[in-house]
Enzyme design. Structure first.
Site, short mmCIF file in Angstrom:
data_model
loop_
_atom_site.label_atom_id
_atom_site.label_comp_id
_atom_site.label_asym_id
_atom_site.label_seq_id
_atom_site.Cartn_x
_atom_site.Cartn_y
_atom_site.Cartn_z
N ARG A 103 0.89 -1.23 0.05
CA ARG A 103 -0.05 0.05 0.01
C ARG A 103 0.83 1.24 -0.01
O ARG A 103 2.02 1.14 0.50
CB ARG A 103 -0.94 -0.06 1.24
CG ARG A 103 -2.08 -1.02 1.17
CD ARG A 103 -2.86 -0.76 2.39
NE ARG A 103 -2.19 -1.30 3.65
CZ ARG A 103 -1.60 -0.39 4.73
NH1 ARG A 103 -1.82 0.68 4.27
NH2 ARG A 103 -1.17 -1.02 5.58
N TYR A 253 -1.85 -3.59 -6.65
CA TYR A 253 -1.23 -4.36 -5.53
C TYR A 253 -2.34 -4.39 -4.20
O TYR A 253 -2.89 -2.94 -3.94
CB TYR A 253 -0.07 -4.06 -4.79
CG TYR A 253 0.53 -5.05 -4.18
CD1 TYR A 253 1.18 -6.32 -4.83
CD2 TYR A 253 0.17 -5.22 -2.70
CE1 TYR A 253 1.79 -7.38 -4.08
CE2 TYR A 253 0.69 -6.41 -1.86
CZ TYR A 253 1.38 -7.59 -2.56
OH TYR A 253 1.69 -8.46 -1.92
N LYS A 262 -9.62 -1.91 2.18
CA LYS A 262 -9.31 -0.62 2.98
C LYS A 262 -9.82 0.47 2.50
O LYS A 262 -10.52 1.12 3.48
CB LYS A 262 -7.62 -0.69 2.99
CG LYS A 262 -6.84 -1.74 3.56
CD LYS A 262 -7.46 -1.89 4.97
CE LYS A 262 -7.17 -3.59 5.37
NZ LYS A 262 -5.74 -4.02 5.71
N HIS A 282 -10.61 -2.04 11.78
CA HIS A 282 -9.43 -2.95 11.15
C HIS A 282 -9.28 -4.12 12.20
O HIS A 282 -8.07 -4.16 13.13
CB HIS A 282 -8.26 -2.11 11.13
CG HIS A 282 -6.96 -2.97 10.27
ND1 HIS A 282 -5.64 -2.54 10.41
CD2 HIS A 282 -6.96 -3.91 9.45
CE1 HIS A 282 -5.00 -3.41 9.78
NE2 HIS A 282 -5.64 -4.04 9.00
N SER A 304 -1.22 -3.63 10.47
CA SER A 304 -0.88 -4.32 9.39
C SER A 304 0.48 -5.12 9.57
O SER A 304 1.32 -4.90 10.09
CB SER A 304 -0.71 -3.52 8.23
OG SER A 304 -2.00 -2.82 7.69
N CYS A 306 0.81 -7.35 11.95
CA CYS A 306 1.05 -7.58 13.46
C CYS A 306 0.27 -8.76 14.08
O CYS A 306 0.09 -9.00 15.27
CB CYS A 306 0.84 -6.35 14.16
SG CYS A 306 1.94 -5.01 13.74
N ASP A 329 -9.42 -9.61 9.00
CA ASP A 329 -8.85 -8.25 8.88
C ASP A 329 -10.02 -7.05 9.23
O ASP A 329 -9.53 -6.11 9.92
CB ASP A 329 -8.58 -8.23 7.46
CG ASP A 329 -7.45 -7.02 7.25
OD1 ASP A 329 -6.56 -6.85 8.03
OD2 ASP A 329 -7.64 -6.39 6.31
N ASN A 421 6.22 -8.53 2.19
CA ASN A 421 4.81 -8.06 2.02
C ASN A 421 4.09 -9.20 1.08
O ASN A 421 3.00 -8.99 0.55
CB ASN A 421 4.51 -6.95 1.88
CG ASN A 421 2.94 -6.39 2.05
OD1 ASN A 421 2.52 -6.93 2.77
ND2 ASN A 421 2.31 -5.67 1.15
N ARG A 423 1.74 -12.00 -0.23
CA ARG A 423 0.59 -12.68 0.16
C ARG A 423 -0.01 -13.98 -0.47
O ARG A 423 0.17 -14.20 -1.68
CB ARG A 423 -0.59 -11.17 -0.06
CG ARG A 423 -0.03 -10.08 0.60
CD ARG A 423 -0.73 -9.83 1.87
NE ARG A 423 -0.07 -8.80 2.67
CZ ARG A 423 -0.54 -8.37 3.77
NH1 ARG A 423 -1.70 -8.75 4.33
NH2 ARG A 423 0.05 -7.23 4.30
P1 GTP Z 1 -2.21 -7.46 7.48
O1 GTP Z 1 -2.92 -8.66 6.59
O2 GTP Z 1 -1.28 -6.94 7.08
O3 GTP Z 1 -3.52 -6.98 8.39
O4 GTP Z 1 -1.60 -8.46 8.92
P2 GTP Z 1 -2.16 -9.26 10.08
O5 GTP Z 1 -2.25 -8.36 11.07
O6 GTP Z 1 -3.22 -10.08 9.88
O7 GTP Z 1 -0.82 -10.18 10.61
P3 GTP Z 1 -0.22 -11.72 10.50
O8 GTP Z 1 -1.23 -12.41 11.38
O9 GTP Z 1 -0.39 -12.03 9.07
O10 GTP Z 1 0.95 -11.87 10.79
C1 GTP Z 1 2.05 -11.14 10.41
C2 GTP Z 1 3.40 -11.46 10.70
O11 GTP Z 1 3.46 -11.60 12.17
C3 GTP Z 1 3.54 -13.11 10.23
O12 GTP Z 1 5.03 -13.25 9.71
C4 GTP Z 1 3.42 -13.92 11.42
O13 GTP Z 1 4.32 -15.12 11.48
C5 GTP Z 1 3.89 -12.91 12.49
N1 GTP Z 1 3.24 -13.31 13.75
C6 GTP Z 1 1.98 -13.52 14.07
N2 GTP Z 1 1.38 -13.85 15.27
C7 GTP Z 1 2.82 -13.80 15.83
C8 GTP Z 1 2.91 -14.20 17.32
O14 GTP Z 1 2.08 -14.52 18.21
N3 GTP Z 1 4.22 -13.99 17.65
C9 GTP Z 1 5.26 -13.81 16.50
N4 GTP Z 1 6.61 -13.67 17.39
N5 GTP Z 1 5.14 -13.45 15.55
C10 GTP Z 1 3.64 -13.47 14.90
C1 SPV Z 2 -3.04 -4.56 5.44
O1 SPV Z 2 -2.06 -3.69 5.20
O2 SPV Z 2 -3.42 -4.13 6.61
C2 SPV Z 2 -3.73 -5.42 4.74
C3 SPV Z 2 -2.96 -5.78 3.24
O3 SPV Z 2 -4.37 -6.10 5.10
S1 SPV Z 2 -3.70 -4.70 2.18
O4 SPV Z 2 -4.85 -5.22 1.52
O5 SPV Z 2 -2.70 -4.20 1.24
O6 SPV Z 2 -4.20 -3.47 2.81
MN MN Z 3 -4.86 -5.48 7.43
#
Ligand code: GTP
Ligand code: SPV
Ligand code: MN
Length: 639
Positions: A103, A253, A262, A282, A304, A306, A329, A421, A423
């Site tokens: 983004r 993207y 979003k 979010h 994002s 996290c 999400d 990033n 996906r």
């Molecule tokens: P967006 O789709 O961008 O909104 O991201 P999200 O908040 O859904 O994050 P996601 O669950 O995909 O996790 C992002 C990264 O954080 C990944 O590489 C995970 O492996 C890592 N991660 C998630 N949960 C944990 C956790 O409990 N501990 C650690 N150390 N890493 C984590």
């Molecule tokens: C984020 O960035 O929080 C996402 C990926 O979930 S995107 O769809 O690119 O916003």
């Molecule tokens: Mn997100």
């Protein structure tokens, strides 16, 4: 149904007087896909404006069928946009232009009549860290500089989609117009898209959010990577809440191009929610059942990349617990007539971060994503599979790996195989722990809300807000390490209130007032803050995370049930001694460090929050939130 231009005329798309340009164009349009009769007059009118502006060669009205997908997959294969992944069923890999991988927050704008309708206006906040405002004049100019003729030589796809189950009182409809078949196929995974949505528009109030997207064409007319056309230098993402309208140019993207996500569900969604008295956030939505068989639903807002997807699909390590996923999400939440806050997931698929996903960390995702999935910017293996950092070594044994840039890769190369990033875009219905109520048009009742972020220092594993207003303050004060989900560089700790910083559709001060007002509208859930990412001095995570986070959910569950398993602290309620269930955890946990509240750290944190509120929110900050900061300062001084 394939329609020729003349047939389209008879169907009525051109039955009303049109602009000169449009009539000329439509006469030269050769092949059309879809049935123009299914469009409402308002959709037709919008389409006419888009055709007039973008001048595509063809129009394709998406029906959402499998046959349509097959056709578009063939087209993208021919163009080199996707390659097949024969190791799996109906999976594809797209490699983007390396300049179009995330983004673009700096080119994302909200257009309102007055600036303070979109962002807080203060003496110091230029540029604002809470979004970018654009005037109506500059918005028109930005469109005029980019869009005229931008779809020449391309097909204009029209995607009717519903955010939320079609026809749910909590759902909303959008029409995305795009020149990217990749966007069409991704939107068909991420939203309920196709003819049924047009039928619903015909039968209902006919309201829809207008979403115009083009990958664009650089001024030179030459695409650096023809398989992934884009115009990164001129990328711009525009929102006009007063007209429920989104216009996005230059990027193919994720959040820049899949406009239901979003742009609609959060930025435009939050403005509709403000007007109509609900919340667009979010947040993941998950169901959790305890060993006694009692089930509650929680939401969680993390910035994002996290941990939302991982939390939403968690496999609890604590025996007897079960987690089920409603969404990973975005949550739309509204009080019902009984004053119960009910949430729907407006999406239909997961656009999840690939790196870090493995059988050990997220086995549920691994059971979801190897069918009917579009991968973007991951690495590929010579046996027709995919690979990314953190997937596990077994996946690169006895195969060669091609990285996301298309170059041969090895562990010794010192580069990442997959973009940070990268996906997967996969149907939510394939998730083995999808909640039985995930498509319930009434939504699921929410008992607790969790905020969180990546905080390597100072912030304990979990704490609870004393009350709703304190919880709103905790959301407003959220900070987190920057991630690869947007264009930010390095691991700087950024303010990210409510994990919504890049997604507010209106002034953050007004957003806070709106959140505070929820208490008057119904029974508000308890609010918590978690941090899976605290590190020791030698840089190791202090908490194992992932499935072990169920131990934190257990504590939250018990607090929602009213168990007195907490003690007060300066920042909120912490688990009382021995109340966090660590039974059976192999690893030795340094609870002392994990829950410590260093006075210097919190004094500094309070100063940072104060500076941020003053410089970024100014006089828009509600009194109640300012008061909460004073309480924190006083409590930290007494530590
Ligand atoms: P967006 O789709 O961008 O909104 O991201 P999200 O908040 O859904 O994050 P996601 O669950 O995909 O996790 C992002 C990264 O954080 C990944 O590489 C995970 O492996 C890592 N991660 C998630 N949960 C944990 C956790 O409990 N501990 C650690 N150390 N890493 C984590
Ligand atoms: C984020 O960035 O929080 C996402 C990926 O979930 S995107 O769809 O690119 O916003
Ligand atoms: Mn997100």
């Amino acid at each position: 149904m394939l329609l020729k231009g003349a047939q389209l005329l008879r169907c009525g798309l051109l039955s009303r007087p049109q602009s000169h340009n449009f009539r000329l164009l439509c006469r030269s349009l050769s092949v059309h896909y879809g049935d123009a009769k299914t469009l409402t007059p308002a959709v037709r009118k919008y389409l006419e404006q888009c055709v007039d502006l973008c001048q595509p060669d063809k129009i394709h009205i998406c029906d959402g069928t499998v046959g349509e997908s097959k056709m578009l997959q063939c087209l993208m294969l021919k163009q080199g946009t996707i390659v097949p992944l024969p190791k799996y069923h109906n999976c594809w890999l797209a490699r983007t232009n390396p300049a179009d991988v995330a983004r673009v927050e700096s080119r994302t704008f909200i257009c309102t009549e007055r600036k303070e309708q979109a962002i807080p206006v203060t003496e110091k906040a230029t540029p604002s860290a809470l979004g970018n405002w654009i005037s109506e004049g500059d918005l028109k100019k930005a469109i005029d500089e980019r869009f005229p003729g931008c779809m020449k030589g391309r097909t204009m796809y029209v995607i009717p989609f519903s955010m939320g189950p079609v026809g749910s009182p909590l759902s909303k409809v959008g029409i995305e117009v795009t020149d990217s078949p990749y966007v069409v196929e991704s939107m068909k995974v991420m939203t309920r898209a196709g003819t049924q949505v047009l039928d619903h528009l015909q039968a209902g109030d006919g309201q829809f959010v207008k979403c115009l997207h083009s990958v664009g064409t650089p001024p030179s007319g030459v695409h650096a990577q023809p398989s992934w056309p884009c115009d990164p230098e001129r990328t711009i993402v525009l929102h006009k809440p007063s007209d429920n309208e989104i216009v996005s140019y230059g990027s193919g993207y994720g959040g820049n191009s899949l406009l239901g996500k979003k742009c609609f569900a959060l930025r435009i969604g939050s403005t509709i929610a403000k007007r109509e008295g609900w919340l667009a956030e979010h947040m993941v939505i998950l169901g959790i059942t305890n060993p006694k068989g009692k089930k509650i639903y929680l939401t969680a807002a993390f910035p994002s990349a996290c941990g939302k997807t991982n939390l939403a699909m968690m496999k609890p390590s604590l025996p007897g617990y079960k987690v089920e996923c409603v969404g990973d999400d975005i949550a739309w939440m509204k009080f019902d007539s009984q004053g119960v806050l009910r949430a729907i997931n407006p999406e239909f698929g997961f656009f999840g971060v690939a790196p870090g996903t493995s059988k050990a960390t997220n086995p549920v995702a691994m059971d979801t994503i190897f069918r009917n999935t579009i991968f973007t910017n991951v690495a590929s293996t010579s046996d027709g599979g995919v690979y990314w950092e953190g997937m596990g070594d077994a996946n690169v044994k006895d195969v060669t790996v091609t990285d996301w840039l298309g170059k041969l890769w090895s562990k010794e190369s010192g580069r990442n195989a997959a973009h940070a990033n990268s996906r997967f875009c996969t149907p939510a219905s394939q998730c083995p722990i999808i909640d039985p109520a995930w498509e319930d048009p009434a939504g699921v009742p929410i008992s607790g809300m969790i905020f969180g972020g990546r905080r390597p220092a100072g912030v304990p594993l979990v704490f609870e807000a004393r009350d709703w207003t304190h919880g709103v303050f905790i959301g407003a004060a959220m900070r987190s390490e920057a991630t690869a989900a947007a264009e930010h560089k390095g691991k700087v700790i950024m303010h990210d209130p409510f994990a919504m910083r890049p997604f507010f559709g209106y002034n953050f001060g007004d957003y806070l007032s709106h959140w505070l007002s929820m208490e008057k509208r119904g029974k508000v859930p308890k609010i918590f803050h978690v941090n899976w990412f605290r590190k020791s001095e030698d840089g190791q995570f202090l908490w194992p995370g992932f499935g072990e986070n169920s131990r934190v959910l257990d504590w939250i569950f018990r607090r929602v049930e009213g168990e007195k398993c907490y003690e007060e602290s300066a920042i909120g309620r912490l688990p009382s001694k021995d109340s966090l269930n660590l039974a059976g955890l192999d690893e030795k946990i340094d609870l002392e460090q994990l829950f410590s509240l260093p006075k210097d750290f919190w004094a500094q944190e309070a100063r940072e929050i104060e500076k941020y509120f003053k410089e970024q929110v100014g006089q828009h900050l509600p009194r109640e939130v300012a008061d909460q900061l004073e309480v924190l300062k006083a409590r930290v001084a007494d530590m």
